[in-house]
Design a protein around this motif. Structure first.
Motif, PDB file in Angstrom:
ATOM      1  N   LEU A 228       0.806  -1.221   0.000  1.00 25.62           N
ATOM      2  CA  LEU A 228       0.000   0.000   0.000  1.00 25.62           C
ATOM      3  C   LEU A 228       0.843   1.276   0.000  1.00 25.62           C
ATOM      4  CD1 LEU A 228      -2.687  -1.073   2.649  1.00 25.62           C
ATOM      5  CD2 LEU A 228      -2.938  -1.018   0.157  1.00 25.62           C
ATOM      6  N   HIS A 229       2.161   1.114  -0.101  1.00 24.43           N
ATOM      7  CA  HIS A 229       3.081   2.254  -0.057  1.00 24.43           C
ATOM      8  C   HIS A 229       2.857   3.081   1.212  1.00 24.43           C
ATOM      9  CE1 HIS A 229       3.968   1.236  -4.220  1.00 24.43           C
ATOM     10  NE2 HIS A 229       2.678   1.327  -4.503  1.00 24.43           N
ATOM     11  N   ALA A 230       2.664   2.342   2.319  1.00 25.28           N
ATOM     12  CA  ALA A 230       2.324   2.982   3.589  1.00 25.28           C
ATOM     13  C   ALA A 230       3.413   2.784   4.628  1.00 25.28           C
ATOM     14  CB  ALA A 230       0.995   2.431   4.098  1.00 25.28           C
ATOM     15  N   ALA A 231       4.664   2.910   4.220  1.00 24.86           N
ATOM     16  CA  ALA A 231       5.774   2.695   5.141  1.00 24.86           C
ATOM     17  C   ALA A 231       5.727   3.643   6.333  1.00 24.86           C
ATOM     18  CB  ALA A 231       7.108   2.843   4.398  1.00 24.86           C
ATOM     19  N   GLU A 232       5.150   4.828   6.143  1.00 24.96           N
ATOM     20  CA  GLU A 232       5.103   5.828   7.225  1.00 24.96           C
ATOM     21  C   GLU A 232       3.848   5.703   8.091  1.00 24.96           C
ATOM     22  OE1 GLU A 232       7.723   7.710   7.787  1.00 24.96           O
ATOM     23  OE2 GLU A 232       8.629   6.651   6.089  1.00 24.96           O
ATOM     24  N   SER A 233       2.974   4.790   7.732  1.00 27.03           N
ATOM     25  CA  SER A 233       1.749   4.606   8.531  1.00 27.03           C
ATOM     26  C   SER A 233       2.072   3.822   9.797  1.00 27.03           C
ATOM     27  CB  SER A 233       0.689   3.852   7.722  1.00 27.03           C
ATOM     28  OG  SER A 233       0.211   4.644   6.659  1.00 27.03           O
ATOM     29  N   ARG A 234       1.739   4.383  10.938  1.00 25.96           N
ATOM     30  CA  ARG A 234       1.992   3.697  12.206  1.00 25.96           C
ATOM     31  C   ARG A 234       0.857   2.731  12.524  1.00 25.96           C
ATOM     32  NH1 ARG A 234       4.927   7.907  16.377  1.00 25.96           N
ATOM     33  NH2 ARG A 234       6.623   8.512  14.964  1.00 25.96           N
ATOM     34  N   VAL A 235       1.236   1.635  13.162  1.00 25.45           N
ATOM     35  CA  VAL A 235       0.275   0.573  13.451  1.00 25.45           C
ATOM     36  C   VAL A 235       0.061   0.461  14.953  1.00 25.45           C
ATOM     37  CG1 VAL A 235      -0.264  -1.880  13.204  1.00 25.45           C
ATOM     38  CG2 VAL A 235       1.065  -0.709  11.420  1.00 25.45           C
ATOM     39  N   VAL A 236      -1.214   0.387  15.348  1.00 23.84           N
ATOM     40  CA  VAL A 236      -1.579   0.118  16.736  1.00 23.84           C
ATOM     41  C   VAL A 236      -2.355  -1.186  16.761  1.00 23.84           C
ATOM     42  CG1 VAL A 236      -2.867   0.890  18.769  1.00 23.84           C
ATOM     43  CG2 VAL A 236      -1.647   2.556  17.346  1.00 23.84           C
ATOM     44  N   ALA A 237      -1.958  -2.096  17.648  1.00 20.20           N
ATOM     45  CA  ALA A 237      -2.610  -3.402  17.756  1.00 20.20           C
ATOM     46  C   ALA A 237      -3.735  -3.352  18.782  1.00 20.20           C
ATOM     47  CB  ALA A 237      -1.591  -4.466  18.140  1.00 20.20           C
ATOM     48  N   PHE A 238      -4.754  -4.166  18.549  1.00 19.16           N
ATOM     49  CA  PHE A 238      -5.895  -4.282  19.453  1.00 19.16           C
ATOM     50  C   PHE A 238      -6.214  -5.757  19.655  1.00 19.16           C
ATOM     51  CE2 PHE A 238      -6.252  -0.150  17.561  1.00 19.16           C
ATOM     52  CZ  PHE A 238      -6.799   0.662  18.546  1.00 19.16           C
ATOM     53  N   GLY A 239      -6.768  -6.057  20.808  1.00 21.03           N
ATOM     54  CA  GLY A 239      -7.211  -7.428  21.044  1.00 21.03           C
ATOM     55  C   GLY A 239      -7.974  -7.532  22.336  1.00 21.03           C
ATOM     56  N   GLY A 240      -8.815  -8.565  22.433  1.00 22.82           N
ATOM     57  CA  GLY A 240      -9.572  -8.806  23.646  1.00 22.82           C
ATOM     58  C   GLY A 240      -9.382 -10.237  24.111  1.00 22.82           C
ATOM     59  N   SER A 241      -9.343 -10.435  25.423  1.00 26.60           N
ATOM     60  CA  SER A 241      -9.131 -11.750  26.020  1.00 26.60           C
ATOM     61  C   SER A 241      -7.775 -12.283  25.541  1.00 26.60           C
ATOM     62  CB  SER A 241     -10.283 -12.693  25.654  1.00 26.60           C
ATOM     63  OG  SER A 241     -10.236 -13.880  26.396  1.00 26.60           O
ATOM     64  N   PHE A 242      -7.734 -13.502  24.971  1.00 28.18           N
ATOM     65  CA  PHE A 242      -6.449 -14.010  24.479  1.00 28.18           C
ATOM     66  C   PHE A 242      -5.900 -13.117  23.367  1.00 28.18           C
ATOM     67  CE2 PHE A 242      -4.181 -17.026  21.529  1.00 28.18           C
ATOM     68  CZ  PHE A 242      -3.010 -17.049  22.266  1.00 28.18           C
ATOM     69  N   GLY A 243      -6.817 -12.514  22.591  1.00 27.48           N
ATOM     70  CA  GLY A 243      -6.371 -11.565  21.570  1.00 27.48           C
ATOM     71  C   GLY A 243      -5.675 -10.365  22.193  1.00 27.48           C
ATOM     72  N   GLY A 244      -6.106  -9.963  23.400  1.00 28.71           N
ATOM     73  CA  GLY A 244      -5.433  -8.885  24.113  1.00 28.71           C
ATOM     74  C   GLY A 244      -4.046  -9.293  24.564  1.00 28.71           C
ATOM     75  N   THR A 245      -3.930 -10.547  24.974  1.00 29.97           N
ATOM     76  CA  THR A 245      -2.603 -11.070  25.322  1.00 29.97           C
ATOM     77  C   THR A 245      -1.690 -11.031  24.103  1.00 29.97           C
ATOM     78  OG1 THR A 245      -3.506 -12.515  27.036  1.00 29.97           O
ATOM     79  CG2 THR A 245      -1.344 -13.095  26.150  1.00 29.97           C
ATOM     80  N   LEU A 246      -2.225 -11.466  22.949  1.00 26.87           N
ATOM     81  CA  LEU A 246      -1.429 -11.440  21.720  1.00 26.87           C
ATOM     82  C   LEU A 246      -1.038 -10.011  21.347  1.00 26.87           C
ATOM     83  CD1 LEU A 246      -3.320 -14.058  19.511  1.00 26.87           C
ATOM     84  CD2 LEU A 246      -1.059 -14.316  20.554  1.00 26.87           C
ATOM     85  N   ALA A 247      -1.964  -9.062  21.518  1.00 30.13           N
ATOM     86  CA  ALA A 247      -1.652  -7.664  21.195  1.00 30.13           C
ATOM     87  C   ALA A 247      -0.505  -7.158  22.065  1.00 30.13           C
ATOM     88  CB  ALA A 247      -2.891  -6.791  21.386  1.00 30.13           C
ATOM     89  N   THR A 248      -0.540  -7.505  23.349  1.00 27.88           N
ATOM     90  CA  THR A 248       0.523  -7.086  24.268  1.00 27.88           C
ATOM     91  C   THR A 248       1.856  -7.702  23.877  1.00 27.88           C
ATOM     92  OG1 THR A 248      -1.094  -6.925  26.061  1.00 27.88           O
ATOM     93  CG2 THR A 248       1.218  -7.013  26.684  1.00 27.88           C
ATOM     94  N   LEU A 249       1.845  -9.003  23.628  1.00 30.38           N
ATOM     95  CA  LEU A 249       3.081  -9.690  23.249  1.00 30.38           C
ATOM     96  C   LEU A 249       3.593  -9.193  21.899  1.00 30.38           C
ATOM     97  CD1 LEU A 249       2.169 -13.351  24.325  1.00 30.38           C
ATOM     98  CD2 LEU A 249       3.543 -11.666  25.580  1.00 30.38           C
ATOM     99  N   PHE A 250       2.677  -8.862  21.013  1.00 32.20           N
ATOM    100  CA  PHE A 250       3.059  -8.356  19.691  1.00 32.20           C
ATOM    101  C   PHE A 250       3.822  -7.045  19.829  1.00 32.20           C
ATOM    102  CE2 PHE A 250       1.344  -7.053  15.255  1.00 32.20           C
ATOM    103  CZ  PHE A 250       2.448  -7.620  14.634  1.00 32.20           C
ATOM    104  N   ARG A 251       3.321  -6.156  20.670  1.00 32.77           N
ATOM    105  CA  ARG A 251       4.004  -4.871  20.900  1.00 32.77           C
ATOM    106  C   ARG A 251       5.365  -5.097  21.548  1.00 32.77           C
ATOM    107  NH1 ARG A 251       6.379  -0.180  20.228  1.00 32.77           N
ATOM    108  NH2 ARG A 251       6.516   1.054  22.137  1.00 32.77           N
ATOM    109  N   ALA A 252       5.432  -6.052  22.490  1.00 27.45           N
ATOM    110  CA  ALA A 252       6.693  -6.309  23.194  1.00 27.45           C
ATOM    111  C   ALA A 252       7.739  -6.941  22.276  1.00 27.45           C
ATOM    112  CB  ALA A 252       6.437  -7.205  24.403  1.00 27.45           C
ATOM    113  N   LYS A 253       7.316  -7.868  21.427  1.00 26.88           N
ATOM    114  CA  LYS A 253       8.259  -8.606  20.587  1.00 26.88           C
ATOM    115  C   LYS A 253       8.576  -7.896  19.276  1.00 26.88           C
ATOM    116  CE  LYS A 253       9.134 -13.265  18.756  1.00 26.88           C
ATOM    117  NZ  LYS A 253      10.428 -13.406  19.462  1.00 26.88           N
ATOM    118  N   TYR A 254       7.625  -7.116  18.763  1.00 30.57           N
ATOM    119  CA  TYR A 254       7.822  -6.451  17.474  1.00 30.57           C
ATOM    120  C   TYR A 254       7.581  -4.943  17.595  1.00 30.57           C
ATOM    121  CZ  TYR A 254       7.754 -11.153  15.443  1.00 30.57           C
ATOM    122  OH  TYR A 254       8.037 -12.465  15.135  1.00 30.57           O
TER     123      TYR A 254
END
Length: 279
Positions: free
Chosen positions: A125-151
Protein backbone atom coordinates in the motif's frame (compact mmCIF):
# COMPACT_ATOMS: atom_id res chain seq x y z
CA UNK A 1 -29.98 -8.82 -1.82
CA UNK A 2 -27.73 -9.76 1.08
CA UNK A 3 -26.09 -6.86 2.88
CA UNK A 4 -22.43 -6.56 1.97
CA UNK A 5 -19.99 -6.79 4.91
CA UNK A 6 -18.19 -3.55 5.84
CA UNK A 7 -14.84 -5.02 4.85
CA UNK A 8 -13.03 -6.86 2.07
CA UNK A 9 -11.92 -10.43 2.65
CA UNK A 10 -8.42 -11.13 1.41
CA UNK A 11 -5.83 -13.86 1.74
CA UNK A 12 -2.10 -13.57 2.34
CA UNK A 13 0.46 -16.17 1.31
CA UNK A 14 1.89 -16.88 4.75
CA UNK A 15 4.91 -18.94 5.81
CA UNK A 16 4.14 -22.28 7.48
CA UNK A 17 7.14 -22.24 9.81
CA UNK A 18 8.88 -18.98 10.65
CA UNK A 19 11.44 -20.81 12.80
CA UNK A 20 12.87 -22.66 9.79
CA UNK A 21 14.27 -20.13 7.30
CA UNK A 22 14.98 -22.88 4.79
CA UNK A 23 11.34 -24.03 4.75
CA UNK A 24 9.50 -22.51 1.80
CA UNK A 25 6.04 -23.98 2.40
CA UNK A 26 3.19 -21.46 2.57
CA UNK A 27 -0.53 -21.33 3.30
CA UNK A 28 -3.34 -18.81 2.74
CA UNK A 29 -4.10 -16.66 5.78
CA UNK A 30 -7.43 -14.86 5.78
CA UNK A 31 -7.66 -11.23 6.83
CA UNK A 32 -10.35 -8.57 6.72
CA UNK A 33 -9.56 -5.04 5.60
CA UNK A 34 -11.49 -1.78 5.35
CA UNK A 35 -10.23 1.36 3.66
CA UNK A 36 -13.56 3.15 4.18
CA UNK A 37 -12.08 5.78 6.50
CA UNK A 38 -8.42 5.56 5.59
CA UNK A 39 -6.66 8.81 4.78
CA UNK A 40 -4.11 7.00 2.64
CA UNK A 41 -0.36 6.38 3.14
CA UNK A 42 0.85 8.05 6.32
CA UNK A 43 -2.50 7.67 8.10
CA UNK A 44 -2.65 5.09 10.90
CA UNK A 45 -3.45 1.38 10.73
CA UNK A 46 -5.59 -0.30 13.39
CA UNK A 47 -4.70 -3.99 13.57
CA UNK A 48 -6.70 -6.65 15.42
CA UNK A 49 -4.58 -9.57 16.58
CA UNK A 50 -6.99 -12.40 15.81
CA UNK A 51 -7.38 -15.10 18.42
CA UNK A 52 -9.08 -18.47 18.80
CA UNK A 53 -12.00 -18.32 16.37
CA UNK A 54 -13.15 -17.18 12.92
CA UNK A 55 -12.06 -13.59 12.41
CA UNK A 56 -15.47 -12.45 11.14
CA UNK A 57 -16.91 -12.86 14.63
CA UNK A 58 -14.26 -10.63 16.16
CA UNK A 59 -14.96 -7.88 13.63
CA UNK A 60 -18.61 -7.92 14.63
CA UNK A 61 -17.65 -7.54 18.31
CA UNK A 62 -15.20 -4.64 17.91
CA UNK A 63 -17.29 -1.62 17.07
CA UNK A 64 -14.99 0.59 19.15
CA UNK A 65 -12.24 -0.02 16.60
CA UNK A 66 -14.28 -0.14 13.41
CA UNK A 67 -16.99 2.45 14.14
CA UNK A 68 -15.36 4.88 16.58
CA UNK A 69 -11.59 4.99 16.20
CA UNK A 70 -11.32 4.31 12.46
CA UNK A 71 -13.42 7.31 11.34
CA UNK A 72 -11.98 9.55 14.06
CA UNK A 73 -8.38 8.75 13.12
CA UNK A 74 -8.81 8.24 9.39
CA UNK A 75 -7.41 4.76 9.86
CA UNK A 76 -7.05 1.63 7.79
CA UNK A 77 -8.56 -1.34 9.65
CA UNK A 78 -7.07 -4.83 9.39
CA UNK A 79 -8.28 -7.93 11.23
CA UNK A 80 -6.00 -10.95 10.83
CA UNK A 81 -7.22 -14.49 11.44
CA UNK A 82 -5.12 -16.68 13.71
CA UNK A 83 -3.55 -19.74 12.14
CA UNK A 84 -5.54 -22.97 12.62
CA UNK A 85 -8.87 -21.14 13.01
CA UNK A 86 -11.67 -20.18 10.66
CA UNK A 87 -10.47 -20.41 7.07
CA UNK A 88 -6.80 -20.01 8.01
CA UNK A 89 -5.82 -23.68 8.05
CA UNK A 90 -2.16 -24.25 7.08
CA UNK A 91 -2.74 -27.89 6.09
CA UNK A 92 -6.38 -27.81 5.04
CA UNK A 93 -9.47 -28.93 6.91
CA UNK A 94 -8.25 -32.47 7.42
CA UNK A 95 -4.48 -32.18 7.76
CA UNK A 96 -4.40 -29.16 10.08
CA UNK A 97 -5.44 -31.01 13.23
CA UNK A 98 -2.83 -33.74 13.54
CA UNK A 99 -0.36 -33.52 16.46
CA UNK A 100 2.48 -32.77 14.04
CA UNK A 101 0.56 -29.90 12.42
CA UNK A 102 -0.61 -28.42 15.71
CA UNK A 103 2.99 -28.23 16.89
CA UNK A 104 3.07 -25.10 14.71
CA UNK A 105 0.23 -23.50 16.69
CA UNK A 106 2.33 -21.37 19.02
CA UNK A 107 2.21 -17.74 20.08
CA UNK A 108 5.61 -17.22 18.45
CA UNK A 109 4.36 -18.46 15.07
CA UNK A 110 1.14 -16.43 15.35
CA UNK A 111 3.00 -13.21 16.11
CA UNK A 112 5.45 -13.85 13.29
CA UNK A 113 2.46 -14.31 10.96
CA UNK A 114 1.12 -10.90 11.94
CA UNK A 115 4.48 -9.18 11.61
CA UNK A 116 5.01 -10.57 8.11
CA UNK A 117 1.45 -9.77 7.04
CA UNK A 118 1.70 -6.15 8.20
CA UNK A 119 5.15 -5.61 6.73
CA UNK A 120 4.03 -6.95 3.36
CA UNK A 121 0.73 -5.07 3.41
CA UNK A 122 2.39 -1.74 4.21
CA UNK A 123 4.80 -2.24 1.32
CA UNK A 124 1.92 -3.13 -1.01
CA UNK A 125 0.00 0.00 0.00
CA UNK A 126 3.08 2.25 -0.06
CA UNK A 127 2.32 2.98 3.59
CA UNK A 128 5.77 2.69 5.14
CA UNK A 129 5.10 5.83 7.22
CA UNK A 130 1.75 4.61 8.53
CA UNK A 131 1.99 3.70 12.21
CA UNK A 132 0.28 0.57 13.45
CA UNK A 133 -1.58 0.12 16.74
CA UNK A 134 -2.61 -3.40 17.76
CA UNK A 135 -5.90 -4.28 19.45
CA UNK A 136 -7.21 -7.43 21.04
CA UNK A 137 -9.57 -8.81 23.65
CA UNK A 138 -9.13 -11.75 26.02
CA UNK A 139 -6.45 -14.01 24.48
CA UNK A 140 -6.37 -11.57 21.57
CA UNK A 141 -5.43 -8.88 24.11
CA UNK A 142 -2.60 -11.07 25.32
CA UNK A 143 -1.43 -11.44 21.72
CA UNK A 144 -1.65 -7.66 21.20
CA UNK A 145 0.52 -7.09 24.27
CA UNK A 146 3.08 -9.69 23.25
CA UNK A 147 3.06 -8.36 19.69
CA UNK A 148 4.00 -4.87 20.90
CA UNK A 149 6.69 -6.31 23.19
CA UNK A 150 8.26 -8.61 20.59
CA UNK A 151 7.82 -6.45 17.47
CA UNK A 152 8.13 -2.80 18.60
CA UNK A 153 9.41 -1.90 15.14
CA UNK A 154 6.12 -3.13 13.63
CA UNK A 155 3.55 -1.75 16.10
CA UNK A 156 3.92 1.50 18.05
CA UNK A 157 1.32 0.56 20.66
CA UNK A 158 -1.27 -1.96 21.76
CA UNK A 159 -4.62 -1.80 23.52
CA UNK A 160 -5.34 -5.03 25.41
CA UNK A 161 -8.89 -5.50 26.69
CA UNK A 162 -9.59 -8.15 29.34
CA UNK A 163 -6.19 -9.70 28.73
CA UNK A 164 -5.31 -12.22 31.48
CA UNK A 165 -1.66 -11.19 31.58
CA UNK A 166 -1.54 -11.38 35.37
CA UNK A 167 -1.99 -15.14 35.25
CA UNK A 168 1.12 -15.89 33.23
CA UNK A 169 3.62 -15.28 36.02
CA UNK A 170 2.72 -16.89 39.38
CA UNK A 171 5.58 -14.91 40.91
CA UNK A 172 3.35 -11.82 40.93
CA UNK A 173 0.04 -13.49 41.75
CA UNK A 174 -0.02 -12.34 45.36
CA UNK A 175 0.50 -8.65 44.62
CA UNK A 176 -2.13 -8.82 41.85
CA UNK A 177 -4.64 -10.53 44.12
CA UNK A 178 -5.03 -13.68 42.05
CA UNK A 179 -4.52 -17.40 42.62
CA UNK A 180 -5.50 -20.72 41.01
CA UNK A 181 -9.17 -20.25 41.95
CA UNK A 182 -9.68 -16.59 41.00
CA UNK A 183 -11.53 -17.38 37.79
CA UNK A 184 -13.74 -19.96 39.46
CA UNK A 185 -14.70 -17.52 42.19
CA UNK A 186 -15.57 -14.96 39.51
CA UNK A 187 -17.92 -17.46 37.85
CA UNK A 188 -19.52 -18.24 41.22
CA UNK A 189 -20.02 -14.53 41.98
CA UNK A 190 -21.61 -13.78 38.59
CA UNK A 191 -24.25 -16.51 38.95
CA UNK A 192 -24.86 -15.63 42.61
CA UNK A 193 -25.43 -11.96 41.77
CA UNK A 194 -27.69 -12.82 38.86
CA UNK A 195 -30.26 -14.60 41.04
CA UNK A 196 -30.36 -15.81 44.61
CA UNK A 197 -29.68 -19.53 44.79
CA UNK A 198 -28.74 -19.82 41.11
CA UNK A 199 -25.18 -20.98 41.64
CA UNK A 200 -26.18 -23.62 44.20
CA UNK A 201 -28.92 -24.89 41.87
CA UNK A 202 -26.44 -25.20 39.00
CA UNK A 203 -24.05 -27.17 41.20
CA UNK A 204 -26.90 -29.53 42.10
CA UNK A 205 -27.88 -29.84 38.43
CA UNK A 206 -24.33 -30.66 37.34
CA UNK A 207 -24.04 -33.33 40.05
CA UNK A 208 -27.29 -34.80 38.75
CA UNK A 209 -26.04 -34.72 35.15
CA UNK A 210 -22.85 -36.47 36.22
CA UNK A 211 -24.71 -39.20 38.09
CA UNK A 212 -27.24 -39.68 35.28
CA UNK A 213 -24.58 -39.95 32.58
CA UNK A 214 -22.95 -42.76 34.55
CA UNK A 215 -26.09 -44.65 35.55
CA UNK A 216 -28.60 -43.99 32.76
CA UNK A 217 -27.00 -42.72 29.57
CA UNK A 218 -30.29 -42.82 27.66
CA UNK A 219 -31.90 -40.43 30.13
CA UNK A 220 -28.92 -38.07 29.83
CA UNK A 221 -29.14 -38.20 26.03
CA UNK A 222 -32.86 -37.46 26.10
CA UNK A 223 -32.45 -34.52 28.49
CA UNK A 224 -29.68 -32.90 26.44
CA UNK A 225 -30.98 -33.75 22.97
CA UNK A 226 -28.07 -36.05 22.14
CA UNK A 227 -28.23 -38.58 19.33
CA UNK A 228 -26.94 -41.36 21.59
CA UNK A 229 -25.94 -41.89 25.23
CA UNK A 230 -22.62 -40.30 26.22
CA UNK A 231 -19.79 -42.79 25.77
CA UNK A 232 -17.42 -40.81 27.98
CA UNK A 233 -19.13 -39.49 31.12
CA UNK A 234 -16.13 -37.35 32.08
CA UNK A 235 -16.09 -35.65 28.68
CA UNK A 236 -19.85 -35.11 28.85
CA UNK A 237 -19.67 -33.43 32.27
CA UNK A 238 -16.73 -31.32 31.11
CA UNK A 239 -18.82 -30.16 28.14
CA UNK A 240 -21.61 -29.09 30.50
CA UNK A 241 -19.39 -27.32 33.03
CA UNK A 242 -17.30 -25.66 30.31
CA UNK A 243 -20.45 -24.11 28.89
CA UNK A 244 -21.56 -22.84 32.30
CA UNK A 245 -18.12 -21.43 33.09
CA UNK A 246 -17.83 -19.74 29.70
CA UNK A 247 -21.13 -17.87 29.75
CA UNK A 248 -20.03 -15.20 32.27
CA UNK A 249 -17.40 -14.15 29.71
CA UNK A 250 -20.05 -13.29 27.12
CA UNK A 251 -22.88 -12.13 29.36
CA UNK A 252 -23.90 -9.24 27.12
CA UNK A 253 -27.41 -8.04 26.43
CA UNK A 254 -26.95 -8.38 22.68
CA UNK A 255 -25.92 -12.01 23.30
CA UNK A 256 -29.18 -12.67 25.14
CA UNK A 257 -27.75 -12.24 28.67
CA UNK A 258 -26.97 -15.97 28.92
CA UNK A 259 -26.28 -15.93 32.67
CA UNK A 260 -29.69 -14.41 33.48
CA UNK A 261 -31.37 -16.74 31.00
CA UNK A 262 -29.71 -19.76 32.61
CA UNK A 263 -30.71 -18.72 36.10
CA UNK A 264 -34.30 -18.23 34.97
CA UNK A 265 -34.40 -21.67 33.32
CA UNK A 266 -32.62 -23.72 35.98
CA UNK A 267 -34.88 -22.81 38.90
CA UNK A 268 -34.13 -23.84 42.46
CA UNK A 269 -37.50 -25.58 42.97
CA UNK A 270 -36.85 -28.07 40.16
CA UNK A 271 -35.91 -31.65 40.97
CA UNK A 272 -34.94 -34.82 39.15
CA UNK A 273 -35.79 -35.10 35.47
CA UNK A 274 -37.16 -31.54 35.34
CA UNK A 275 -33.92 -30.12 36.71
CA UNK A 276 -31.88 -32.16 34.24
CA UNK A 277 -34.02 -31.03 31.32
CA UNK A 278 -33.74 -27.39 32.40
CA UNK A 279 -29.96 -27.65 32.47
Amino acid sequence: TATQPPYDTRFFEQRVDHASPAANATWRQRYLISEAHWGGPGSPILFYTGNEGPITGFWAACGFVTEVLAPRLGALVVFAEQRFYGESLPFGRIGSFSPAALALLTAEQVLADYALLLTSLKAQLHAAESRVVAFGGSFGGTLATLFRAKYPHVVVGALAASAPLGYYSPTYWKERGVDELTWFRTVERVYTEAKEGCYETLVRAVHLANATARSDGRAAAAAFGLCSPPEDADAFVFWVTEALESMPQIDYQDAGSPVNATCEAVRRELQGAELLAAL
